[in-house]
Design a protein around this motif. Structure first.
Motif, PDB file in Angstrom:
ATOM      1  N   MET A   1      21.443 -10.806 -21.997  1.00  0.00           N
ATOM      2  CA  MET A   1      22.666 -10.744 -22.791  1.00  0.00           C
ATOM      3  C   MET A   1      22.571  -9.599 -23.789  1.00  0.00           C
ATOM      4  O   MET A   1      21.649  -9.528 -24.594  1.00  0.00           O
ATOM      5  N   ALA A   2      23.571  -8.705 -23.729  1.00  0.00           N
ATOM      6  CA  ALA A   2      23.570  -7.518 -24.590  1.00  0.00           C
ATOM      7  C   ALA A   2      24.011  -7.839 -26.015  1.00  0.00           C
ATOM      8  O   ALA A   2      23.677  -7.110 -26.940  1.00  0.00           O
ATOM      9  N   PHE A   3      24.740  -8.928 -26.196  1.00  0.00           N
ATOM     10  CA  PHE A   3      25.251  -9.302 -27.516  1.00  0.00           C
ATOM     11  C   PHE A   3      24.093  -9.584 -28.464  1.00  0.00           C
ATOM     12  O   PHE A   3      23.144 -10.286 -28.111  1.00  0.00           O
ATOM     13  N   THR A   4      24.153  -9.030 -29.676  1.00  0.00           N
ATOM     14  CA  THR A   4      23.035  -9.172 -30.610  1.00  0.00           C
ATOM     15  C   THR A   4      23.084 -10.438 -31.440  1.00  0.00           C
ATOM     16  O   THR A   4      22.090 -10.791 -32.067  1.00  0.00           O
ATOM     17  N   GLY A   5      24.216 -11.128 -31.473  1.00  0.00           N
ATOM     18  CA  GLY A   5      24.293 -12.392 -32.189  1.00  0.00           C
ATOM     19  C   GLY A   5      25.385 -12.420 -33.227  1.00  0.00           C
ATOM     20  O   GLY A   5      25.946 -11.392 -33.599  1.00  0.00           O
ATOM     21  N   LEU A   6      25.690 -13.630 -33.687  1.00  0.00           N
ATOM     22  CA  LEU A   6      26.665 -13.855 -34.750  1.00  0.00           C
ATOM     23  C   LEU A   6      25.915 -14.006 -36.065  1.00  0.00           C
ATOM     24  O   LEU A   6      24.876 -14.666 -36.107  1.00  0.00           O
TER      25      LEU A   6
ATOM     26  N   GLN B   1      15.695 -13.337 -29.657  1.00  0.00           N
ATOM     27  CA  GLN B   1      14.573 -14.072 -30.250  1.00  0.00           C
ATOM     28  C   GLN B   1      14.440 -15.452 -29.622  1.00  0.00           C
ATOM     29  O   GLN B   1      13.326 -15.924 -29.399  1.00  0.00           O
ATOM     30  N   LYS B   2      15.563 -16.094 -29.349  1.00  0.00           N
ATOM     31  CA  LYS B   2      15.531 -17.448 -28.783  1.00  0.00           C
ATOM     32  C   LYS B   2      15.014 -17.432 -27.344  1.00  0.00           C
ATOM     33  O   LYS B   2      14.227 -18.288 -26.955  1.00  0.00           O
ATOM     34  N   VAL B   3      15.495 -16.467 -26.556  1.00  0.00           N
ATOM     35  CA  VAL B   3      15.048 -16.337 -25.168  1.00  0.00           C
ATOM     36  C   VAL B   3      14.679 -14.868 -24.936  1.00  0.00           C
ATOM     37  O   VAL B   3      15.482 -14.077 -24.457  1.00  0.00           O
ATOM     38  N   PRO B   4      13.443 -14.495 -25.319  1.00  0.00           N
ATOM     39  CA  PRO B   4      13.009 -13.107 -25.132  1.00  0.00           C
ATOM     40  C   PRO B   4      13.092 -12.698 -23.663  1.00  0.00           C
ATOM     41  O   PRO B   4      12.720 -13.460 -22.779  1.00  0.00           O
TER      42      PRO B   4
ATOM     43  N   GLY C   1      28.641 -12.601 -17.409  1.00  0.00           N
ATOM     44  CA  GLY C   1      27.757 -13.702 -17.766  1.00  0.00           C
ATOM     45  C   GLY C   1      28.259 -14.987 -17.148  1.00  0.00           C
ATOM     46  O   GLY C   1      29.376 -15.044 -16.621  1.00  0.00           O
ATOM     47  N   PRO C   2      27.473 -16.040 -17.211  1.00  0.00           N
ATOM     48  CA  PRO C   2      27.889 -17.316 -16.613  1.00  0.00           C
ATOM     49  C   PRO C   2      29.025 -17.960 -17.387  1.00  0.00           C
ATOM     50  O   PRO C   2      29.210 -17.710 -18.579  1.00  0.00           O
ATOM     51  N   HIS C   3      29.785 -18.802 -16.680  1.00  0.00           N
ATOM     52  CA  HIS C   3      30.822 -19.577 -17.376  1.00  0.00           C
ATOM     53  C   HIS C   3      30.142 -20.519 -18.365  1.00  0.00           C
ATOM     54  O   HIS C   3      28.991 -20.916 -18.182  1.00  0.00           O
ATOM     55  N   LEU C   4      30.850 -20.840 -19.428  1.00  0.00           N
ATOM     56  CA  LEU C   4      30.303 -21.705 -20.472  1.00  0.00           C
ATOM     57  C   LEU C   4      31.021 -23.048 -20.536  1.00  0.00           C
ATOM     58  O   LEU C   4      30.840 -23.804 -21.491  1.00  0.00           O
ATOM     59  N   LEU C   5      31.822 -23.348 -19.531  1.00  0.00           N
ATOM     60  CA  LEU C   5      32.474 -24.646 -19.459  1.00  0.00           C
ATOM     61  C   LEU C   5      31.394 -25.711 -19.287  1.00  0.00           C
ATOM     62  O   LEU C   5      30.590 -25.648 -18.351  1.00  0.00           O
TER      63      LEU C   5
ATOM     64  N   TYR D   1      21.074 -14.878 -13.134  1.00  0.00           N
ATOM     65  CA  TYR D   1      20.310 -15.157 -14.353  1.00  0.00           C
ATOM     66  C   TYR D   1      19.053 -14.297 -14.412  1.00  0.00           C
ATOM     67  O   TYR D   1      18.417 -14.038 -13.383  1.00  0.00           O
ATOM     68  N   SER D   2      18.670 -13.908 -15.617  1.00  0.00           N
ATOM     69  CA  SER D   2      17.391 -13.234 -15.795  1.00  0.00           C
ATOM     70  C   SER D   2      16.271 -14.235 -15.538  1.00  0.00           C
ATOM     71  O   SER D   2      16.459 -15.446 -15.667  1.00  0.00           O
ATOM     72  N   GLN D   3      15.104 -13.721 -15.182  1.00  0.00           N
ATOM     73  CA  GLN D   3      13.961 -14.607 -14.988  1.00  0.00           C
ATOM     74  C   GLN D   3      13.627 -15.324 -16.290  1.00  0.00           C
ATOM     75  O   GLN D   3      13.233 -16.491 -16.283  1.00  0.00           O
ATOM     76  N   ALA D   4      13.822 -14.641 -17.411  1.00  0.00           N
ATOM     77  CA  ALA D   4      13.545 -15.257 -18.722  1.00  0.00           C
ATOM     78  C   ALA D   4      14.423 -16.485 -18.950  1.00  0.00           C
ATOM     79  O   ALA D   4      13.948 -17.508 -19.448  1.00  0.00           O
ATOM     80  N   MET D   5      15.710 -16.411 -18.567  1.00  0.00           N
ATOM     81  CA  MET D   5      16.610 -17.555 -18.768  1.00  0.00           C
ATOM     82  C   MET D   5      16.257 -18.683 -17.806  1.00  0.00           C
ATOM     83  O   MET D   5      16.251 -19.857 -18.201  1.00  0.00           O
ATOM     84  N   LYS D   6      15.917 -18.345 -16.573  1.00  0.00           N
ATOM     85  CA  LYS D   6      15.492 -19.376 -15.608  1.00  0.00           C
ATOM     86  C   LYS D   6      14.219 -20.060 -16.097  1.00  0.00           C
ATOM     87  O   LYS D   6      14.096 -21.283 -16.021  1.00  0.00           O
ATOM     88  N   ASP D   7      13.284 -19.266 -16.607  1.00  0.00           N
ATOM     89  CA  ASP D   7      12.030 -19.819 -17.107  1.00  0.00           C
ATOM     90  C   ASP D   7      12.261 -20.713 -18.328  1.00  0.00           C
ATOM     91  O   ASP D   7      11.611 -21.752 -18.464  1.00  0.00           O
TER      92      ASP D   7
END
Length: 129
Positions: free
Chosen positions: A105-110, A98-101, A49-53, A70-76
């Motif tokens: 990202m495979a992580f399901t969330g905190l 849910q936030k970016v359908p 995944g991208p750096h988060l700095l 990046y996925s097209q969904a994230m770019k959009d």
């Protein structure tokens, strides 16, 4: 007397809620260990995944070094104006799909609000703890 005690209790509760909302960067670093296989937050090195700095305040899907991944969904989402402020990060960390359908990202969330606040505090910290 009762009014003074009530005022003191309200003041203390408000302070405690503000501290929770700000999070704890040191605790966030520990929670971020769940993310470290795919993301780097202390440097601008990309992984799976991208750096988060510097992610807080950054437009979604805009890390220059990760553009071709990046996925097209994230770019959009970024093109539509999604900026990673605290509110949007909170929603995304709770339920990324849910936030970016359509994001990759495979992580399901905190699930813990404390963990989310702490990770955001860690991401905001400069320098990192």
């Amino acid at each position: 007397m009762l009014r003074a005690i009530s005022s003191a209790v309200v003041f203390l509760l408000a302070g405690g809620l503000a501290a929770h909302a700000d999070g704890d960067a040191a605790l966030g670093k520990k929670v971020f260990n769940r993310c470290i296989a795919c993301h780097e937050a202390a440097t601008d090195r990309d992984k799976v995944g991208p750096h988060l700095l510097g992610v807080v305040g950054r437009k979604a899907g805009s890390a220059e070094s990760f553009q071709s991944h990046y996925s097209q969904a994230m770019k959009d989402a970024g093109a539509a104006g999604l900026v990673w402020d605290e509110a949007n990060l909170t929603e995304y960390l709770k339920a990324p799909r849910q936030k970016v359908p359509g994001n990759r990202m495979a992580f399901t969330g905190l699930t813990s609000d404390d963990d989310i606040a702490n990770v955001i505090a860690y991401l905001k910290a400069d320098p990192k703890p």
